[in-house]
Write a protein that holds these residues in place. Sequence first.
Motif, PDB file in Angstrom:
ATOM      1  N   UNK A 108      -8.745  10.757 -52.710  1.00  0.00           N
ATOM      2  CA  UNK A 108      -9.663  10.217 -51.717  1.00  0.00           C
ATOM      3  C   UNK A 108      -9.741   8.712 -51.641  1.00  0.00           C
ATOM      4  N   UNK A 109      -8.771   8.003 -52.194  1.00  0.00           N
ATOM      5  CA  UNK A 109      -8.826   6.541 -52.218  1.00  0.00           C
ATOM      6  C   UNK A 109      -7.800   5.924 -51.277  1.00  0.00           C
ATOM      7  N   UNK A 152      -6.462  -5.801 -59.789  1.00  0.00           N
ATOM      8  CA  UNK A 152      -5.547  -5.126 -60.707  1.00  0.00           C
ATOM      9  C   UNK A 152      -5.355  -3.652 -60.391  1.00  0.00           C
ATOM     10  N   UNK A 153      -5.969  -3.179 -59.307  1.00  0.00           N
ATOM     11  CA  UNK A 153      -5.896  -1.756 -58.979  1.00  0.00           C
ATOM     12  C   UNK A 153      -4.459  -1.300 -58.735  1.00  0.00           C
ATOM     13  N   UNK A 154      -4.184  -0.080 -59.146  1.00  0.00           N
ATOM     14  CA  UNK A 154      -2.888   0.525 -58.850  1.00  0.00           C
ATOM     15  C   UNK A 154      -2.766   0.801 -57.350  1.00  0.00           C
ATOM     16  N   UNK A 155      -3.882   0.673 -56.618  1.00  0.00           N
ATOM     17  CA  UNK A 155      -3.897   0.898 -55.172  1.00  0.00           C
ATOM     18  C   UNK A 155      -3.714  -0.391 -54.372  1.00  0.00           C
ATOM     19  N   UNK A 156      -3.549  -1.524 -55.032  1.00  0.00           N
ATOM     20  CA  UNK A 156      -3.423  -2.801 -54.329  1.00  0.00           C
ATOM     21  C   UNK A 156      -1.961  -3.078 -53.993  1.00  0.00           C
ATOM     22  N   UNK A 157      -1.705  -3.573 -52.771  1.00  0.00           N
ATOM     23  CA  UNK A 157      -0.358  -4.019 -52.402  1.00  0.00           C
ATOM     24  C   UNK A 157      -0.040  -5.347 -53.083  1.00  0.00           C
ATOM     25  N   UNK A 190     -11.016  -0.492 -63.440  1.00  0.00           N
ATOM     26  CA  UNK A 190     -11.865  -0.199 -62.281  1.00  0.00           C
ATOM     27  C   UNK A 190     -11.394   1.039 -61.527  1.00  0.00           C
ATOM     28  N   UNK A 191     -10.092   1.309 -61.518  1.00  0.00           N
ATOM     29  CA  UNK A 191      -9.611   2.564 -60.930  1.00  0.00           C
ATOM     30  C   UNK A 191     -10.280   3.750 -61.617  1.00  0.00           C
ATOM     31  N   UNK A 192     -10.337   3.689 -62.944  1.00  0.00           N
ATOM     32  CA  UNK A 192     -10.959   4.764 -63.718  1.00  0.00           C
ATOM     33  C   UNK A 192     -12.444   4.860 -63.381  1.00  0.00           C
ATOM     34  N   UNK A 193     -13.126   3.713 -63.315  1.00  0.00           N
ATOM     35  CA  UNK A 193     -14.556   3.710 -62.997  1.00  0.00           C
ATOM     36  C   UNK A 193     -14.814   4.291 -61.607  1.00  0.00           C
TER      37      UNK A 193
END
Length: 427
Positions: A108-109, A152-157, A190-193
Amino acid sequence: MKVNKESDMNLHEGDVILEKGRSATTCTRCLWPKSAKGTIDVPYNLSSSYRTSHINLFQSAMDEYEALTCIRCSSYIGRTGGTQSVGLNVAGCMYRGIIQHELNHALGFVHEHIRSDRDDYVTINFQYISPGFWGIFKKAVTNNLGLEYDYESVMHYDRFAFTNTRGQPTIVPKPDPNIPIGQRYGLSALDVSKINRLYQCDVCANLLNNNNGILTSANYPSAYPHNASCVWLIRTPSDQVSLTFSAFDIQSSPNCVSDYIKIYDGPTKRSPVLLDETCGTGLIPPIVGTTNQLLVEFSSDSSVAGVGFKASYNSVQCGGTFYTPNRSITSPGYPNFYRPNLRCTYTVTAPVGKRVYLTFDDFELENDYYCMYDVLWVHSGDIQYGPYCGPRKVLGITSTENTLSLIFKSDRLNESKGFKASYTFSK
């Protein structure tokens, strides 16, 4: 992006499969349901085109969710009902961070750079983006879960995503334009949070992903709580994790059935055990993992509690900690040449009352009569064996107590293939 360029799927933002008439992250019915036991169970089925190494990588990436969240495990965003596809090309997507990126879409992200408040944190340079790709950078209406923007998110380009001008960034962080963005090493803290907050996971889990840091039991130096179940995943940016305890006081019980700490040589509870369930008082010898990841597990029951523990972590180039019987120890890269300028410590610890018997299956270091350059020492208590160097036969060594250490050093020149040793525990 490069891998999906020729795809015939209807892809939005390069890797998201769109479904008409549905919002992305504001759709609460699109989230996976929580089971009666409080976990989010996400079944999956892998294509037969993946090899064993790919399947192991998927498992490792999914296990990290299980260690740090209530997710129990490729992409519409969120749950669409029935099955959904996560497209991960063998040729370009076999990285843990990419797998987790796509799995986060399924949970859902959206991409971090399109969240509703992104203009406070990054500047999008549309002048370096071809008009046909502007939609990829369009802000979305998002639920930011009360958590800050995550560079630092794994979702960041990354900063050059979809640039049409070599060397010109499309995403610039602010106020500091030099902040790193776009990593694919794995989930950020923060991804985990965010996952735990979105799915209201009742878990005690911590991701420690700096070069060094401190971890303590809850309430330290006061007594830790009853009925605790916590994990710390340590992931240093490179090299191998080294963990050193400065305080240790956990309620003692036979076989540590009440309260204990347990350490795994990797990111999940499927990883090999470095330190089995341990309790009592007194310091634990330094722990060195074989990779840049260690998982620390702590559990307490409803009875007497101790003060807990305090430990520091950092990264080392090489070395290892061995508690399990009948294993091998090798120099870095063996049987290929070890690297220059190394200093590695390998510590073998047998159960109390037993000794370590060490034998060498192969041994070849830089040759020198005085062993001044590349060298190996073996220590047991106050006794030192060695120095050993050159191509030679090293006889078996029995420790004088239950711990034995190997210290290996290389200088800046003339490397060789190193050594391979084996050990067993004996009375």
